[in-house]
Write a protein that holds these residues in place. Structure first.
Motif, PDB file in Angstrom:
ATOM      1  N   TYR A  62       0.815  -1.214   0.000  1.00 23.96           N
ATOM      2  CA  TYR A  62       0.000   0.000   0.000  1.00 23.96           C
ATOM      3  C   TYR A  62       0.846   1.260   0.000  1.00 23.96           C
ATOM      4  O   TYR A  62       0.440   2.283  -0.559  1.00 23.96           O
ATOM      5  N   THR A 102       3.462   1.856  -1.667  1.00 25.59           N
ATOM      6  CA  THR A 102       3.783   2.136  -3.061  1.00 25.59           C
ATOM      7  C   THR A 102       2.534   2.484  -3.854  1.00 25.59           C
ATOM      8  O   THR A 102       2.520   3.431  -4.652  1.00 25.59           O
ATOM      9  N   ASP A 103       1.462   1.730  -3.624  1.00 25.98           N
ATOM     10  CA  ASP A 103       0.257   1.885  -4.429  1.00 25.98           C
ATOM     11  C   ASP A 103      -0.601   3.068  -4.023  1.00 25.98           C
ATOM     12  O   ASP A 103      -1.366   3.589  -4.844  1.00 25.98           O
ATOM     13  N   TYR A 104      -0.495   3.505  -2.757  1.00 26.46           N
ATOM     14  CA  TYR A 104      -1.394   4.555  -2.269  1.00 26.46           C
ATOM     15  C   TYR A 104      -0.664   5.729  -1.628  1.00 26.46           C
ATOM     16  O   TYR A 104      -1.253   6.773  -1.400  1.00 26.46           O
ATOM     17  N   ARG A 159     -10.004   2.972  -6.728  1.00 29.94           N
ATOM     18  CA  ARG A 159      -8.607   2.672  -6.429  1.00 29.94           C
ATOM     19  C   ARG A 159      -8.444   1.149  -6.401  1.00 29.94           C
ATOM     20  O   ARG A 159      -8.240   0.556  -5.344  1.00 29.94           O
ATOM     21  N   GLU A 208      -6.215  -0.785  -7.026  1.00 27.79           N
ATOM     22  CA  GLU A 208      -4.946  -1.337  -6.565  1.00 27.79           C
ATOM     23  C   GLU A 208      -4.919  -1.587  -5.064  1.00 27.79           C
ATOM     24  O   GLU A 208      -4.091  -2.365  -4.569  1.00 27.79           O
ATOM     25  N   ILE A 209      -5.833  -0.944  -4.301  1.00 35.19           N
ATOM     26  CA  ILE A 209      -5.808  -1.152  -2.851  1.00 35.19           C
ATOM     27  C   ILE A 209      -7.190  -1.410  -2.242  1.00 35.19           C
ATOM     28  O   ILE A 209      -7.299  -1.687  -1.058  1.00 35.19           O
ATOM     29  N   THR A 253      -4.591  -5.392  -0.269  1.00 38.94           N
ATOM     30  CA  THR A 253      -3.186  -5.031  -0.162  1.00 38.94           C
ATOM     31  C   THR A 253      -2.571  -5.843   0.958  1.00 38.94           C
ATOM     32  O   THR A 253      -3.296  -6.365   1.823  1.00 38.94           O
ATOM     33  N   HIS A 259      -0.090  -9.899  -5.606  1.00 42.24           N
ATOM     34  CA  HIS A 259      -0.826  -9.698  -6.859  1.00 42.24           C
ATOM     35  C   HIS A 259      -1.301 -11.027  -7.419  1.00 42.24           C
ATOM     36  O   HIS A 259      -1.259 -11.271  -8.628  1.00 42.24           O
TER      37      HIS A 259
END
Length: 606
Positions: free
Chosen positions: A71, A73-75, A101, A103-104, A128, A278
């Motif tokens: 998270y 990195t992603d958020y 969002r 990704e998270i 995440t 992932h």
């Protein structure tokens, strides 16, 4: 909750969190790829999943399958800086227009809530490493001793009493006493029992290194109406009165502490734990009724992770029942309707969903608050300096002050007979309403103070089911809000009590004018109930969709060892196995249950 995200987001990009130079990441040899065999395979790298995986990896080979990544990195800063957990995490928007969002966040939308204005609710859930411990407001609050006794009674297992659980609570935390110099607030000294905490766990628990002035005054207003300070705080099994809330924050750097920054980082440096980031677990595999592994999809590559001993399902309150059902465990009628071979007919899978709801009373106030300080170009640079150089100031602060109370006789007399009977069936010391002192910015930038009332015992029940045999299709979620009228009755009483706090001298001394939310025109019980149903929202504490209980109980999915009834080699370990919605905040109990079940597995393997 009523928050304005705009002010915090404006400055979020400029922040550089004061954190360790290089966050620990999974080593290259600990990132899994392709078919493999392990003693234990854990589905879900969330709060419980990473905790139990780290503990099992101390003595066995373990793999964790997680659909998300990191998270941080992603958020970015929104998921790391404490203040931004209140103002910068935009995915907690419950409306259908929530920011996407993927990704998270799992981006789940519920069915229309027929008793709450037919609202479809976006229910944020962390996708995440760290799960929802990467998105929550970090409050560390255990439940009451009477609630754990009730859990023990429902499970038929005395190991769930508070005294027997305390060693696992203590094992899962490392306490840092409050830094009174940084807090710099004479009326906000936390009271707590140090004997209720441990000192060796990877998970940091501490108190804010800064106190919001508005919340200090609202804390006084709760005390003024009789909710006195609890001398032992929220970790000794007594939820009564008020207390400054400890948080899962690394106090040395004033950054979020999640299961990823604590248990995963610990396991990375001390065990051979293997992580599959992932990667989507698609189905639990069986040989007859014995779980043998998990089918996994990583970017289109499908492979199998075999479990020599057990599969541990830690996918959360919505996805754990979904995973059971698509794998053949659940209500027979649901499985057959989706052409899923029945491995175990368990009617309770996905049932008994409990979701505590909350409503606010708010006024404009004359006192400064954290959001206003960081939104003001004249004061934001100093706040940023304090955070970067001292791990202090408004950016370092998240959870504030909470009070718990059984309804007063005056308010209890306004409840219906059926609601009074429902409350009377609960333990005599069980809190009935939680009050959270809060603060935010109004749309025009003015400071607001809020007093939220939250039901502590959720009588309404919702459900989780499936629309297909594919894990890729979102679970079908009905929160069941206000399906039991008692929840509306209690929230109306809680709203009245919040108004009593606002009428106290401390609150009136900072209030600027009339009530803004819900407003003076909302006066009669009928109007209050209408407001509650139209405006109540979740506090992101859903539970109980894979409830623990005794074999044969209609809602029971797992036994007291978290083993799924009707099959072998499969456990569920996350908030979904709580048999009811615990008073308090569940994060502390989620870490505890992971520690407890890991210890049981370890003892069984010896």
């Amino acid at each position: 909750m009523f928050f304005s995200f705009a002010a915090a987001v404006v400055f979020a990009g400029a922040l550089v969190p004061l954190s360790p130079a290089v966050p620990l990441r999974v080593r290259a040899d600990q990132v899994g790829t392709g078919d493999a065999k392990f003693d234990y395979v854990v589905i879900g790298g969330g709060t419980a999943g990473l905790t139990i995986a780290a503990r099992l990896a101390e003595f066995a080979s373990v793999a964790v399958i997680e659909a998300g990544g990191y998270y941080e990195t992603d958020y970015g800063n929104a998921s790391v800086v404490p203040l931004l957990s209140l103002t910068g995490i935009d995915v907690i928007d419950p409306s259908e227009a929530f920011p996407h969002r993927p990704e998270i966040d799992w981006e789940l939308l519920t069915e229309p809530q027929t008793n709450a204005g037919n609202r479809r609710v976006h229910y944020a859930q962390g996708k995440t490493l760290g799960g929802s411990s990467a998105l929550n407001t970090m409050s560390y609050v255990r439940s009451s001793a009477s609630a754990y006794q009730r859990w023990a009674d429902l499970a038929g297992d005395s190991s769930y009493t508070f005294d027997n659980l305390l060693p696992y609570f203590k094992k899962s935390v490392r306490l840092t006493p409050p830094n009174l110099q940084k807090r710099n607030a004479v009326n906000a000294t936390p009271e707590y029992d140090p004997n209720s905490f441990g000192s060796g766990s990877p998970l940091d628990v501490s108190w804010n290194n800064w106190v919001d002035p508005t919340i200090s005054w609202l804390a006084k207003s709760l005390q003024a109406i009789g909710l006195v300070v609890n001398p032992k705080g929220w970790s000794s099994g007594d939820l009564n009165g008020g207390s400054w809330v400890p948080s899962t924050i690394d106090p040395a750097h004033a950054t979020r502490e999640s299961s990823q920054t604590s248990f995963l980082d610990y396991a990375t440096g001390n065990t051979q734990l293997v992580v599959y980031p992932h990667s989507q677990a698609t189905k639990i595999l069986f040989d007859g009724t014995t779980a043998t592994g998990v089918s996994v999809n990583t970017d289109g590559t499908v492979y199998t992770l075999s479990a020599n001993k057990e599969v541990i399902l830690s996918a959360g309150v919505f996805h754990s029942p979904q995973m059971l059902m698509v794998s053949g465990i659940g209500p027979k009628s649901t499985l057959e309707a989706n052409n899923i071979p029945v491995i175990a007919d368990l009617p309770g899978v996905g049932q008994n969903l409990r979701d505590p709801i909350s409503v606010n009373v708010a006024h404009f106030v004359s006192t400064p608050n954290a959001q206003g300080i960081v939104a003001n170009p004249a004061t934001q640079p100093e706040a940023l300096r304090q955070y970067q150089e001292e791990a202090a100031g408004p950016y370092s602060s998240a959870a504030g002050y909470i009070s718990y109370e059984r309804l007063t006789d005056e308010l209890r007399s306004t409840l219906s007979d059926s609601t009074r009977a429902a409350l009377a069936a609960l333990p005599s010391d069980s809190p009935e309403v939680q009050f959270i002192a809060g603060t935010f910015l109004w749309t025009n930038g003015s400071a607001m103070g809020s007093m939220s009332a939250t039901i502590c015992n959720t009588f309404s029940r919702g459900s989780v089911t499936i629309s297909s045999a594919s894990i890729s299709d979102a679970p079908v979620i009905d929160l069941g809000w206000f399906s039991d009228p008692a929840d509306g009755d209690v929230l109306v009483a809680g709203l009245k009590r919040s108004r009593q706090a606002w009428a106290s001298e401390p609150a009136q001394s900072i209030s600027l004018g009339a009530e803004v939310i819900p407003g003076d025109s909302v006066a009669t019980d009928e109007q209050l109930l209408e407001f509650v149903k139209a405006n109540a929202n979740m506090i992101w504490h859903p539970s109980s969709t894979c409830s623990m209980g005794k074999e044969g109980d209609k809602d029971a999915v797992v036994d007291s060892g978290a083993r799924v009834f009707g099959v072998q080699g499969l456990r569920v370990v996350d908030i979904s196995i709580f048999p009811f919605s615990l008073p308090g905040h569940p994060q502390a109990s989620v870490y505890m249950i992971a520690e407890k079940i890991a210890d049981a597995i370890k003892k069984g393997a010896q």
